[in-house]
Design a protein around this motif. Structure first.
Motif, short mmCIF file in Angstrom:
data_model
loop_
_atom_site.label_atom_id
_atom_site.label_comp_id
_atom_site.label_asym_id
_atom_site.label_seq_id
_atom_site.Cartn_x
_atom_site.Cartn_y
_atom_site.Cartn_z
N LYS A 2 0.85 -1.19 0.00
CA LYS A 2 0.00 0.00 0.00
C LYS A 2 0.88 1.24 0.00
O LYS A 2 1.89 1.28 0.69
N TYR A 4 0.86 5.35 0.71
CA TYR A 4 0.10 6.33 1.46
C TYR A 4 0.62 7.74 1.22
O TYR A 4 1.80 7.94 0.96
N GLU A 10 -4.64 6.28 2.07
CA GLU A 10 -4.20 5.26 1.12
C GLU A 10 -4.38 5.78 -0.30
O GLU A 10 -5.48 6.11 -0.71
N ASP A 13 -3.27 0.69 -3.68
CA ASP A 13 -3.09 -0.65 -3.14
C ASP A 13 -2.58 -1.50 -4.30
O ASP A 13 -3.33 -1.82 -5.22
#
Length: 77
Positions: A2, A4, A10, A13
Protein backbone atom coordinates in the motif's frame (compact mmCIF):
# COMPACT_ATOMS: atom_id res chain seq x y z
CA UNK A 1 1.80 -3.20 -0.91
CA UNK A 2 0.00 0.00 0.00
CA UNK A 3 1.19 3.50 -0.83
CA UNK A 4 0.10 6.33 1.46
CA UNK A 5 0.14 10.11 1.36
CA UNK A 6 1.96 11.95 4.14
CA UNK A 7 -1.44 12.34 5.84
CA UNK A 8 -1.90 8.57 6.01
CA UNK A 9 -4.49 8.42 3.22
CA UNK A 10 -4.20 5.26 1.12
CA UNK A 11 -3.33 6.36 -2.42
CA UNK A 12 -2.75 2.99 -4.09
CA UNK A 13 -3.09 -0.65 -3.14
CA UNK A 14 -0.66 -2.58 -5.37
CA UNK A 15 -1.93 -6.11 -6.02
CA UNK A 16 0.79 -7.40 -8.35
CA UNK A 17 3.99 -6.46 -10.15
CA UNK A 18 4.94 -8.55 -13.17
CA UNK A 19 6.80 -8.33 -16.47
CA UNK A 20 5.38 -7.90 -19.97
CA UNK A 21 8.39 -8.19 -22.24
CA UNK A 22 10.75 -5.59 -20.79
CA UNK A 23 8.09 -3.47 -19.11
CA UNK A 24 6.92 -3.72 -15.52
CA UNK A 25 3.17 -4.19 -15.20
CA UNK A 26 1.76 -2.91 -11.90
CA UNK A 27 -1.87 -3.77 -11.10
CA UNK A 28 -3.82 -2.32 -8.23
CA UNK A 29 -6.47 0.11 -7.06
CA UNK A 30 -6.06 3.87 -6.95
CA UNK A 31 -7.77 5.77 -4.15
CA UNK A 32 -9.53 2.60 -3.01
CA UNK A 33 -11.85 2.33 -5.99
CA UNK A 34 -10.29 2.74 -9.44
CA UNK A 35 -8.76 -0.49 -10.77
CA UNK A 36 -5.66 0.38 -12.74
CA UNK A 37 -2.81 -1.18 -14.71
CA UNK A 38 0.41 0.82 -14.95
CA UNK A 39 3.18 0.05 -17.44
CA UNK A 40 6.74 1.15 -16.68
CA UNK A 41 9.38 1.13 -19.44
CA UNK A 42 13.06 0.34 -18.71
CA UNK A 43 14.09 3.98 -19.25
CA UNK A 44 11.47 5.07 -16.70
CA UNK A 45 12.69 2.43 -14.22
CA UNK A 46 16.18 3.89 -14.52
CA UNK A 47 14.76 7.38 -14.11
CA UNK A 48 13.01 6.29 -10.91
CA UNK A 49 16.20 4.69 -9.61
CA UNK A 50 18.14 7.92 -10.16
CA UNK A 51 15.62 9.76 -7.96
CA UNK A 52 16.83 7.80 -4.92
CA UNK A 53 19.67 9.59 -3.12
CA UNK A 54 22.79 7.49 -2.48
CA UNK A 55 22.03 7.21 1.23
CA UNK A 56 18.72 5.50 0.36
CA UNK A 57 20.33 3.21 -2.23
CA UNK A 58 22.94 2.13 0.33
CA UNK A 59 20.29 1.43 3.00
CA UNK A 60 17.89 -0.39 0.66
CA UNK A 61 19.27 -3.93 1.28
CA UNK A 62 18.83 -3.43 5.03
CA UNK A 63 15.33 -2.01 4.59
CA UNK A 64 14.35 -4.98 2.41
CA UNK A 65 15.70 -7.37 5.05
CA UNK A 66 13.77 -5.61 7.83
CA UNK A 67 10.59 -5.77 5.76
CA UNK A 68 11.11 -9.46 5.02
CA UNK A 69 11.69 -10.23 8.72
CA UNK A 70 8.60 -8.26 9.78
CA UNK A 71 6.46 -10.09 7.19
CA UNK A 72 7.85 -13.44 8.34
CA UNK A 73 7.08 -12.67 12.00
CA UNK A 74 3.54 -11.57 11.11
CA UNK A 75 2.90 -14.85 9.27
CA UNK A 76 4.12 -16.93 12.22
CA UNK A 77 1.49 -15.46 14.56
Amino acid sequence: MKLYSKDGVEMMDVKSIDLDGERLVIKGKMMGSMATTIFVAPADMWGAFTLFPWRVKLRMPGLLLRGWLAERRARQK
